[in-house]
Design an enzyme around this catalytic site. Structure first.
Site, PDB file in Angstrom:
ATOM      1  CD  GLU A   1      22.242 -39.451  -6.380  1.00  0.00           C
ATOM      2  OE1 GLU A   1      21.461 -39.129  -5.988  1.00  0.00           O
ATOM      3  OE2 GLU A   1      22.878 -38.942  -7.186  1.00  0.00           O
TER       4      GLU A   1
ATOM      5  CD  GLU B   1      17.544 -43.042  -3.364  1.00  0.00           C
ATOM      6  OE1 GLU B   1      17.977 -42.017  -4.195  1.00  0.00           O
ATOM      7  OE2 GLU B   1      16.670 -43.040  -2.634  1.00  0.00           O
TER       8      GLU B   1
ATOM      9  CD  GLU C   1      16.393 -36.729  -8.046  1.00  0.00           C
ATOM     10  OE1 GLU C   1      17.735 -37.235  -7.935  1.00  0.00           O
ATOM     11  OE2 GLU C   1      15.620 -36.748  -7.295  1.00  0.00           O
TER      12      GLU C   1
ATOM     13  CE  LYS D   1      15.766 -33.554 -11.428  1.00  0.00           C
ATOM     14  NZ  LYS D   1      16.617 -32.579 -10.994  1.00  0.00           N
ATOM     15  CG  ASP D   2       8.275 -32.972  -6.785  1.00  0.00           C
ATOM     16  OD1 ASP D   2       9.608 -32.769  -6.621  1.00  0.00           O
ATOM     17  OD2 ASP D   2       7.604 -31.970  -7.024  1.00  0.00           O
TER      18      ASP D   2
END
Length: 127
Positions: free
Chosen positions: A33, A74, A81, A100-101
């Site tokens: 990530e 995060e 996700e 996801k948004d």
């Protein structure tokens, strides 16, 4: 339905195994990530500045909690996700996009708040 670790192959059998799995998850997220890497780099920079400025205990506590919340958000975003990608595979779905948004927005909010907290912590040492 109550399933203990003997009935559920996905459940950790002991605390040590739980820690290993959590560590693996953290390292997988760090490896894969980009944004987590950025947050960690900024955390290291902020910690270095805090050391240099001689932060008081309460300032350290605020900084550590702030960093922890950003990293936590995060990691949660990454998990959301991954689950969505698992469910929808290569198909596009408006609810998947929405989820996801919204998860990404949670990270954005924590990042913005952390910058404001950082300003409150660091600006007195700069001016």
């Amino acid at each position: 339905m109550n399933m203990d670790s003997q009935d559920n192959p996905f459940k950790n059998s002991n605390f040590g195994q739980s820690l290993r799995c959590a560590s693996q998850g953290l390292f997988q997220a760090i490896k894969s990530e980009r944004n987590l890497k950025i947050h960690l780099l900024l955390a290291v920079i902020a910690s270095g500045l805090a050391l240099q400025f001689g932060f008081k205990t309460i300032e350290w506590a605020i900084l550590i909690v702030t960093i922890g919340i950003v990293i936590f958000s995060e990691l949660i975003n990454t998990s959301i996700e991954a689950v969505i990608d698992l469910i929808v595979k290569d198909q596009w779905h408006p609810l998947a996009k929405k989820a996801k948004d919204i998860a990404a927005a949670a990270v954005l909010v924590t990042a913005i708040v952390s910058m404001l907290i950082g300003a409150l912590l660091f600006l007195p040492y700069l001016f």
